[in-house]
Design a protein around this motif. Structure first.
Motif, short mmCIF file in Angstrom:
data_model
loop_
_atom_site.label_atom_id
_atom_site.label_comp_id
_atom_site.label_asym_id
_atom_site.label_seq_id
_atom_site.Cartn_x
_atom_site.Cartn_y
_atom_site.Cartn_z
N GLU A 107 38.95 67.21 99.03
CA GLU A 107 39.80 67.42 97.86
C GLU A 107 39.81 66.20 96.95
O GLU A 107 39.73 66.32 95.72
N GLN A 108 39.90 65.02 97.55
CA GLN A 108 39.86 63.78 96.75
C GLN A 108 38.51 63.60 96.08
O GLN A 108 38.43 63.18 94.93
N ARG A 109 37.43 63.90 96.79
CA ARG A 109 36.08 63.78 96.21
C ARG A 109 35.90 64.72 95.03
O ARG A 109 35.16 64.42 94.09
N SER A 111 38.08 65.46 92.83
CA SER A 111 38.82 64.99 91.65
C SER A 111 37.95 64.03 90.85
O SER A 111 37.04 63.40 91.39
N PRO A 112 38.24 63.88 89.55
CA PRO A 112 37.45 62.96 88.74
C PRO A 112 37.79 61.48 88.98
O PRO A 112 37.06 60.61 88.54
N LEU A 113 38.89 61.20 89.69
CA LEU A 113 39.29 59.82 89.92
C LEU A 113 38.22 59.07 90.70
O LEU A 113 37.85 59.47 91.80
#
Length: 148
Positions: A107-109, A111-113
């Protein structure tokens, strides 16, 4: 990246990188020297300007350890390829992608962050501002002449 002599890396506390030039890859057809990288001043700054970038203690320690382990290139660069060349954008992009995969969940991967290392600068400035750090201090830490 700043050459070794442009780095203040104290044993404790914050350090400073004094950036005074850049070496962008523009292709050998576009440089006066005929090489793929052009020696230039800093983007959007006067020709001889120096940008002073504060670096946190953890990064100071990592740079000190890196220099103790690998030393600097003959021209002072902190990072180089195994053959001593310039690190290409494809090289650090590949390493960055592997590091994100190892450190972040799916999920974190997604994201564009932090999709690119530079994205973390914006995230950091936003975090400081949202945490109540004075905008003037944020501008100082981010090495900007004015708040963005």
């Amino acid at each position: 990246m700043a050459p070794r002599e442009n780095c203040e890396l104290p044993l404790e506390g914050w350090g400073t990188l004094h950036l005074d030039s850049s070496r962008p890859r523009v292709g050998n057809s576009w440089t006066d020297s005929g090489t793929a990288h052009d020696q230039r001043g800093l983007k959007w700054r006067p020709e001889k300007d120096v940008r002073h970038v504060l670096i946190p203690p953890g990064f100071v320690s990592m740079l000190r350890e890196h220099l103790e382990t690998y030393g600097a290139a003959p021209d002072g660069r902190l990072f180089r390829t195994a053959r001593g060349g310039l690190v290409q954008e494809s090289g650090y992009g590949e390493v960055w992608a592997r590091a994100r995969k190892a450190a972040l969940g799916p999920e974190q991967r997604a994201s564009p962050l932090g999709a690119r290392p530079y994205d973390l600068r914006h995230a950091c400035v936003s975090l400081w501002l949202n945490s109540g750090v004075d905008p003037v201090e944020v501008a100082r830490r981010a090495a900007r002449s004015q708040c963005c």
